[in-house]
Write a protein that holds these residues in place. Structure first.
Motif, PDB file in Angstrom:
ATOM      1  N   LEU A  26       8.867  -0.967  30.619  1.00 59.17           N
ATOM      2  CA  LEU A  26       8.824  -0.959  29.169  1.00 59.17           C
ATOM      3  C   LEU A  26       7.409  -0.824  28.636  1.00 59.17           C
ATOM      4  O   LEU A  26       7.215  -0.576  27.443  1.00 59.17           O
ATOM      5  CB  LEU A  26       9.486  -2.235  28.628  1.00 59.17           C
ATOM      6  N   SER A  27       6.426  -0.957  29.496  1.00 59.11           N
ATOM      7  CA  SER A  27       5.028  -0.751  29.088  1.00 59.11           C
ATOM      8  C   SER A  27       4.631   0.723  29.139  1.00 59.11           C
ATOM      9  O   SER A  27       3.501   1.071  28.777  1.00 59.11           O
ATOM     10  CB  SER A  27       4.097  -1.563  29.992  1.00 59.11           C
ATOM     11  N   ASP A  28       5.541   1.584  29.553  1.00 58.72           N
ATOM     12  CA  ASP A  28       5.233   3.016  29.666  1.00 58.72           C
ATOM     13  C   ASP A  28       4.868   3.575  28.290  1.00 58.72           C
ATOM     14  O   ASP A  28       5.605   3.391  27.324  1.00 58.72           O
ATOM     15  CB  ASP A  28       6.454   3.762  30.230  1.00 58.72           C
ATOM     16  N   PRO A  29       3.712   4.276  28.156  1.00 56.16           N
ATOM     17  CA  PRO A  29       3.292   4.808  26.865  1.00 56.16           C
ATOM     18  C   PRO A  29       4.286   5.784  26.241  1.00 56.16           C
ATOM     19  O   PRO A  29       4.284   5.992  25.028  1.00 56.16           O
ATOM     20  CB  PRO A  29       1.965   5.515  27.176  1.00 56.16           C
TER      21      PRO A  29
ATOM     22  N   ALA B 291      18.161 -11.261  20.469  1.00 54.30           N
ATOM     23  CA  ALA B 291      17.982 -12.540  21.176  1.00 54.30           C
ATOM     24  C   ALA B 291      18.238 -12.457  22.663  1.00 54.30           C
ATOM     25  O   ALA B 291      18.714 -13.409  23.275  1.00 54.30           O
ATOM     26  CB  ALA B 291      18.864 -13.616  20.547  1.00 54.30           C
ATOM     27  N   THR B 292      17.930 -11.321  23.280  1.00 53.83           N
ATOM     28  CA  THR B 292      18.019 -11.179  24.729  1.00 53.83           C
ATOM     29  C   THR B 292      16.623 -10.952  25.295  1.00 53.83           C
ATOM     30  O   THR B 292      15.699 -10.579  24.552  1.00 53.83           O
ATOM     31  CB  THR B 292      18.950 -10.012  25.122  1.00 53.83           C
ATOM     32  N   PRO B 293      16.423 -11.169  26.593  1.00 52.81           N
ATOM     33  CA  PRO B 293      15.082 -11.018  27.175  1.00 52.81           C
ATOM     34  C   PRO B 293      14.399  -9.683  26.898  1.00 52.81           C
ATOM     35  O   PRO B 293      13.193  -9.662  26.615  1.00 52.81           O
ATOM     36  CB  PRO B 293      15.340 -11.243  28.667  1.00 52.81           C
ATOM     37  N   PRO B 294      15.101  -8.530  26.950  1.00 59.19           N
ATOM     38  CA  PRO B 294      14.399  -7.285  26.638  1.00 59.19           C
ATOM     39  C   PRO B 294      13.829  -7.243  25.222  1.00 59.19           C
ATOM     40  O   PRO B 294      12.810  -6.589  24.977  1.00 59.19           O
ATOM     41  CB  PRO B 294      15.483  -6.214  26.829  1.00 59.19           C
TER      42      PRO B 294
ATOM     43  N   LEU C  98      10.079  -6.115  24.161  1.00 60.20           N
ATOM     44  CA  LEU C  98       9.782  -5.089  23.161  1.00 60.20           C
ATOM     45  C   LEU C  98       8.811  -5.625  22.110  1.00 60.20           C
ATOM     46  O   LEU C  98       7.905  -4.909  21.654  1.00 60.20           O
ATOM     47  CB  LEU C  98      11.065  -4.609  22.488  1.00 60.20           C
ATOM     48  N   LEU C  99       8.987  -6.885  21.730  1.00 59.98           N
ATOM     49  CA  LEU C  99       8.069  -7.512  20.778  1.00 59.98           C
ATOM     50  C   LEU C  99       6.661  -7.575  21.353  1.00 59.98           C
ATOM     51  O   LEU C  99       5.674  -7.269  20.665  1.00 59.98           O
ATOM     52  CB  LEU C  99       8.570  -8.911  20.422  1.00 59.98           C
ATOM     53  N   GLU C 100       6.571  -7.944  22.627  1.00 58.13           N
ATOM     54  CA  GLU C 100       5.274  -8.044  23.302  1.00 58.13           C
ATOM     55  C   GLU C 100       4.545  -6.700  23.314  1.00 58.13           C
ATOM     56  O   GLU C 100       3.323  -6.639  23.139  1.00 58.13           O
ATOM     57  CB  GLU C 100       5.486  -8.536  24.736  1.00 58.13           C
ATOM     58  N   TYR C 101       5.277  -5.620  23.500  1.00 57.76           N
ATOM     59  CA  TYR C 101       4.670  -4.290  23.614  1.00 57.76           C
ATOM     60  C   TYR C 101       4.601  -3.553  22.271  1.00 57.76           C
ATOM     61  O   TYR C 101       4.222  -2.388  22.226  1.00 57.76           O
ATOM     62  CB  TYR C 101       5.448  -3.439  24.615  1.00 57.76           C
TER      63      TYR C 101
ATOM     64  N   GLY D 160       7.385  -8.303  34.088  1.00 61.40           N
ATOM     65  CA  GLY D 160       6.836  -9.606  34.455  1.00 61.40           C
ATOM     66  C   GLY D 160       7.929 -10.647  34.602  1.00 61.40           C
ATOM     67  O   GLY D 160       9.107 -10.400  34.312  1.00 61.40           O
ATOM     68  N   GLU D 161       7.526 -11.825  35.039  1.00 61.26           N
ATOM     69  CA  GLU D 161       8.497 -12.886  35.308  1.00 61.26           C
ATOM     70  C   GLU D 161       9.020 -13.548  34.040  1.00 61.26           C
ATOM     71  O   GLU D 161      10.105 -14.125  34.055  1.00 61.26           O
ATOM     72  CB  GLU D 161       7.867 -13.941  36.218  1.00 61.26           C
ATOM     73  N   ARG D 162       8.273 -13.518  32.970  1.00 57.21           N
ATOM     74  CA  ARG D 162       8.689 -14.207  31.742  1.00 57.21           C
ATOM     75  C   ARG D 162       8.696 -13.255  30.571  1.00 57.21           C
ATOM     76  O   ARG D 162       7.635 -12.723  30.223  1.00 57.21           O
ATOM     77  CB  ARG D 162       7.759 -15.394  31.461  1.00 57.21           C
ATOM     78  N   PRO D 163       9.831 -13.031  29.956  1.00 56.25           N
ATOM     79  CA  PRO D 163      11.137 -13.536  30.390  1.00 56.25           C
ATOM     80  C   PRO D 163      11.656 -12.736  31.573  1.00 56.25           C
ATOM     81  O   PRO D 163      11.359 -11.549  31.714  1.00 56.25           O
ATOM     82  CB  PRO D 163      12.028 -13.312  29.168  1.00 56.25           C
ATOM     83  N   SER D 164      12.434 -13.386  32.399  1.00 52.52           N
ATOM     84  CA  SER D 164      12.971 -12.722  33.572  1.00 52.52           C
ATOM     85  C   SER D 164      13.997 -11.666  33.161  1.00 52.52           C
ATOM     86  O   SER D 164      14.720 -11.826  32.185  1.00 52.52           O
ATOM     87  CB  SER D 164      13.644 -13.745  34.487  1.00 52.52           C
TER      88      SER D 164
END
Length: 302
Positions: free
Chosen positions: A149-152, A164-167, A171-174, A237-241
């Motif tokens: 998901l970090s792919d440009p 409200a799921t891990p993905p 997406l918010l992080e990236y 990454g491990e968090r969130p799994s």
């Protein structure tokens, strides 16, 4: 739609969402010693039935369960019942808040076939499979080849994701959430199917990719109107799994019943894997490697 957590998380929508009362001692204690509940499948019994495998399930939660017995959890229940030499009997209730309390907790049934390991409020069997969230893209399309998901190449793209799921956290992080389309997680599947809508939107070009729990994605993508590529999110990454082990859930007090189920899961692991693979579930072994049809149970013994 996710592994059952009965909240957000891989639980099933739920979290996905989402046993014989303590067995008496004696020669038959290893299996079913309790009083039969009678013929009424939806009646409240005084004790857990000894004449059936009583399963708590959603009546319309494909590809997991349905009243018609078409889901892979229905098929797995049949395998367990076959090993125990009893029929399957269901107590159906739409998954959501209070599902465990109003099914297992009221002794209307004795096992939830699929539950994310570690999620409250059940006692877990050993995991009987492990799966992963996936990214679905059009085969041969501009996002074919994306593995993270970090792919440009995902910048500015319209990605479908369950709320409200891990993905969604990833997406918010990236910084990908503003252009994404969010689909409802907690719905009554008798009337709505957000995962199928997401895949339909992907096929029509309304979104560029779809992020779903692997078992849900695999089954529905196989029926999509256009060829789709399934990308297991194994490099996040491990968090969130993004990976979760799935167990069967029983009441907190039913330790003996848990051990009975563990023995069945171990003995019938290959049969269970065949069902999961037939439903296009992306299975992972203990080394987080994809399991293939040629070795369905490699490295995955409960």
């Amino acid at each position: 739609m996710l592994p059952r957590f009965v909240a957000a998380g891989p639980g099933s929508r739920e979290r996905f969402a989402p046993l014989l009362a303590s067995l008496a001692s004696g020669a038959l204690a290893a299996i079913l010693l309790l009083t039969p509940s009678g013929a009424g499948g939806q009646q409240i019994p005084d004790q857990v039935s000894a004449d059936a495998l009583r399963v708590c399930a959603d009546p319309a939660n494909m590809p997991y369960s349905s009243t018609a017995g078409e889901g892979f959890e229905n098929k797995i229940a049949e395998i367990v019942a076959d090993e125990l030499k009893v029929p399957v009997r269901y107590y159906f209730m739409p998954q959501g808040p209070g599902f465990v309390r109003n099914t297992l907790g009221k002794r209307l049934c004795d096992v939830v076939i699929g539950y994310a390991a570690g999620a409250d409020p059940v006692l877990h069997t050993n995991p009987y499979y492990q799966s992963v969230y996936v990214l679905l893209v059009k085969a041969g399309g501009p996002l074919d080849g994306v593995e993270q998901l970090s792919d440009p190449r995902l910048k500015g793209k319209r990605l479908g994701v369950m709320a409200a799921t891990p993905p969604a956290d990833r997406l918010l992080e990236y910084g990908l959430l503003p252009t994404s389309r969010t689909y409802s997680l907690l719905v009554d599947r008798r009337f709505d199917s957000p995962a199928e809508q997401m895949i339909d939107d992907l096929a029509k070009g309304e979104i560029d990719g779809a992020l779903l729990w692997g078992p849900t994605a695999g089954a529905f993508a196989a029926k999509a109107a256009v060829p789709l590529k399934t990308v297991p999110l194994l490099k996040e990454g491990e968090r969130p799994s993004m990976t979760y082990r799935i167990t069967m859930g029983v009441r907190q007090t039913d330790h003996d019943w848990k051990q009975v189920l563990n023995r069945v899961l171990r003995k019938r692991a290959a049969d269970i894997d065949k069902v999961l693979l037939a439903y296009h579930v992306p299975l992972l072994d203990d080394d987080d490697q994809l399991v293939t049809g040629s070795s369905p149970d490699a490295g995955r013994r409960p």
